[in-house]
Design an enzyme around this catalytic site. Structure first.
Site, PDB file in Angstrom:
ATOM      1  N   ASN A  35      -6.627  -9.346   6.668  1.00  0.00           N
ATOM      2  CA  ASN A  35      -7.769  -8.638   6.285  1.00  0.00           C
ATOM      3  C   ASN A  35      -8.959  -9.010   6.919  1.00  0.00           C
ATOM      4  O   ASN A  35      -9.557 -10.403   6.499  1.00  0.00           O
ATOM      5  CB  ASN A  35      -7.884  -8.623   4.658  1.00  0.00           C
ATOM      6  CG  ASN A  35      -9.345  -8.093   4.098  1.00  0.00           C
ATOM      7  OD1 ASN A  35     -10.112  -7.156   4.890  1.00  0.00           O
ATOM      8  ND2 ASN A  35      -9.746  -8.433   2.918  1.00  0.00           N
ATOM      9  N   LYS A  56     -11.986  -8.158   7.119  1.00  0.00           N
ATOM     10  CA  LYS A  56     -13.206  -7.834   6.617  1.00  0.00           C
ATOM     11  C   LYS A  56     -14.427  -7.428   7.429  1.00  0.00           C
ATOM     12  O   LYS A  56     -13.916  -6.717   8.569  1.00  0.00           O
ATOM     13  CB  LYS A  56     -13.660  -9.118   5.777  1.00  0.00           C
ATOM     14  CG  LYS A  56     -12.505  -9.699   4.800  1.00  0.00           C
ATOM     15  CD  LYS A  56     -13.070 -10.823   3.921  1.00  0.00           C
ATOM     16  CE  LYS A  56     -11.927 -11.055   3.239  1.00  0.00           C
ATOM     17  NZ  LYS A  56     -12.318 -11.862   1.836  1.00  0.00           N
ATOM     18  N   HIS A  60     -10.191  -3.681  -3.204  1.00  0.00           N
ATOM     19  CA  HIS A  60     -10.435  -5.119  -2.992  1.00  0.00           C
ATOM     20  C   HIS A  60     -11.364  -5.826  -3.635  1.00  0.00           C
ATOM     21  O   HIS A  60     -12.586  -4.922  -4.039  1.00  0.00           O
ATOM     22  CB  HIS A  60     -10.630  -5.548  -1.362  1.00  0.00           C
ATOM     23  CG  HIS A  60     -10.793  -6.786  -1.075  1.00  0.00           C
ATOM     24  ND1 HIS A  60     -11.882  -7.675  -1.434  1.00  0.00           N
ATOM     25  CD2 HIS A  60      -9.634  -7.639  -0.505  1.00  0.00           C
ATOM     26  CE1 HIS A  60     -11.528  -9.013  -0.814  1.00  0.00           C
ATOM     27  NE2 HIS A  60     -10.244  -8.953  -0.366  1.00  0.00           N
ATOM     28  N   GLU A  65     -13.930  -7.359  -3.126  1.00  0.00           N
ATOM     29  CA  GLU A  65     -15.179  -7.259  -2.611  1.00  0.00           C
ATOM     30  C   GLU A  65     -15.968  -5.959  -3.036  1.00  0.00           C
ATOM     31  O   GLU A  65     -16.993  -5.644  -2.911  1.00  0.00           O
ATOM     32  CB  GLU A  65     -15.167  -7.416  -1.319  1.00  0.00           C
ATOM     33  CG  GLU A  65     -15.276  -9.157  -1.249  1.00  0.00           C
ATOM     34  CD  GLU A  65     -14.519  -9.626   0.089  1.00  0.00           C
ATOM     35  OE1 GLU A  65     -14.402  -8.961   1.181  1.00  0.00           O
ATOM     36  OE2 GLU A  65     -14.082 -10.846  -0.065  1.00  0.00           O
ATOM     37  N   GLU A  86      -5.133 -10.528  -5.902  1.00  0.00           N
ATOM     38  CA  GLU A  86      -5.853 -11.624  -5.427  1.00  0.00           C
ATOM     39  C   GLU A  86      -6.783 -12.216  -6.302  1.00  0.00           C
ATOM     40  O   GLU A  86      -7.730 -11.543  -6.897  1.00  0.00           O
ATOM     41  CB  GLU A  86      -6.689 -11.025  -4.332  1.00  0.00           C
ATOM     42  CG  GLU A  86      -5.810 -10.321  -3.129  1.00  0.00           C
ATOM     43  CD  GLU A  86      -6.571 -10.389  -1.985  1.00  0.00           C
ATOM     44  OE1 GLU A  86      -6.214 -10.994  -0.967  1.00  0.00           O
ATOM     45  OE2 GLU A  86      -7.923  -9.640  -1.933  1.00  0.00           O
ATOM     46  N   GLY A 137     -11.546 -16.907  -0.235  1.00  0.00           N
ATOM     47  CA  GLY A 137     -12.562 -17.345   0.619  1.00  0.00           C
ATOM     48  C   GLY A 137     -13.106 -18.509  -0.024  1.00  0.00           C
ATOM     49  O   GLY A 137     -14.017 -19.298   0.415  1.00  0.00           O
ATOM     50  N   SER A 194      -7.063 -17.519  -0.012  1.00  0.00           N
ATOM     51  CA  SER A 194      -6.958 -18.738   0.644  1.00  0.00           C
ATOM     52  C   SER A 194      -5.655 -19.426   1.092  1.00  0.00           C
ATOM     53  O   SER A 194      -5.187 -20.405   1.085  1.00  0.00           O
ATOM     54  CB  SER A 194      -7.528 -19.892  -0.192  1.00  0.00           C
ATOM     55  OG  SER A 194      -8.964 -19.831  -0.575  1.00  0.00           O
TER      56      SER A 194
HETATM   57  P1  PGA Z   1      -9.231 -15.343   2.036  1.00  0.00           P
HETATM   58  O1  PGA Z   1      -9.347 -13.670   1.743  1.00  0.00           O
HETATM   59  O2  PGA Z   1      -7.764 -15.508   2.756  1.00  0.00           O
HETATM   60  O3  PGA Z   1     -10.099 -15.479   3.034  1.00  0.00           O
HETATM   61  O4  PGA Z   1      -9.395 -16.023   0.737  1.00  0.00           O
HETATM   62  C1  PGA Z   1      -8.441 -13.007   1.170  1.00  0.00           C
HETATM   63  C2  PGA Z   1      -8.824 -11.524   0.870  1.00  0.00           C
HETATM   64  O5  PGA Z   1      -9.917 -11.437   0.512  1.00  0.00           O
HETATM   65  O6  PGA Z   1      -8.050 -10.681   1.369  1.00  0.00           O
END
Ligand code: PGA
Length: 253
Positions: free
Chosen positions: A9, A11, A103, A105, A173, A179, A215
């Protein structure tokens, strides 16, 4: 057997030119990376502006059978007066197979609620694509012992308009692990994936892959992939570099 999917992903990262650079390197790194394409697949979710470039590489690498892609979002209609939205129909026309729905976000920054997500999921399934439906609790919810309640609500409301028999993938998630460098412990992942699986069983969706995200890196992908009901990963930050993403794909098999 449920197939393992390792998904990137990106983003809102990478220009079309940077996407081209990534996949030029990926073309070399991905040779013999996936041991058995019936058991393992790789999915890329680039930003909408890089879908075209991704689609070009997807056709060029089709022989590896382990390269799929899709968009990070879409609307509930194929076309019309919906400024700024992405059409699932166009993603399909480009050769895309997946669309991320819900997601965290999208839920938090763009205020997407369960009802809208259910409509999006239905539209993706009706379009013949596979929604990758994301669920996850915040830190406050986990610390308040609300994880199960929140996930059960997200799962049942988000899947309330699903098309029977259509493609579906899930991603768990935990919002506090995205992140942040904080990975859920192996016990937390095991417990939560078992919960999600048991809800899916109740809905006749037992064969749905459940990816873990938050992460994920090359060094934790191995232990996480051995947990029952973990059928792959949704990787943000560590998927932006072809070498680190290739290491995760290798570790997850
Ligand atoms: P990350 O993001 O691996 O940077 O924690 C995962 C995601 O949001 O899909």
């Amino acid at each position: 057997m449920i197939k393992t999917w390792i998904a990137a992903n990106w983003k809102l990262n990478k220009t079309p030119r940077e996407t081209d650079t990534f996949f030029t390197e990926w073309s070399v790194l991905s040779k013999n990376l996936v041991k058995d394409s019936k058991k393992t697949g790789v999915i890329f979710f680039p930003p909408a502006t890089s879908l075209e470039t991704t689609s070009r590489f997807a056709s060029a690498l089709a022989h590896t059978e382990a390269f799929s892609f899709g968009s990070q979002n879409c609307y509930t209609e194929a076309s019309g007066a919906f400024t700024g939205e992405v059409s699932a129909t166009v993603v399909k026309d480009m050769g895309g197979e997946f669309i991320l729905i819900g997601h965290s976000e999208r839920r938090t920054i763009f205020n997407e609620r369960d009802g809208l997500l259910a409509q999006k999921l239905q539209f993706v399934q009706k379009s013949g694509l596979c929604p990758m439906f994301c669920v996850g609790e915040t830190l406050i919810e986990r610390e308040g012992n609300k994880t199960a309640e929140v996930l059960i609500r997200q799962i049942h409301e988000g899947l309330s308009l699903r098309v029977p028999g259509a493609h579906l993938a899930m991603a768990y998630e935990p919002v506090w692990a995205i992140g942040t460098g904080k990975v859920a412990s192996l016990e937390q992942v095991a417990e939560t994936h078992a919960l999600i699986q048991s809800e899916l069983v109740k809905m006749d969706l037992a064969a749905t892959p459940i990816l873990y995200g938050g992460s994920v890196k090359a060094d934790n992908a191995g232990p996480l992939s051995k947990i029952p009901n973990v059928n792959g990963f949704l990787v943000g930050g560590a998927s932006l570099d072809p070498k680190s993403f290739a290491q995760i794909v290798a570790a997850a098999q």
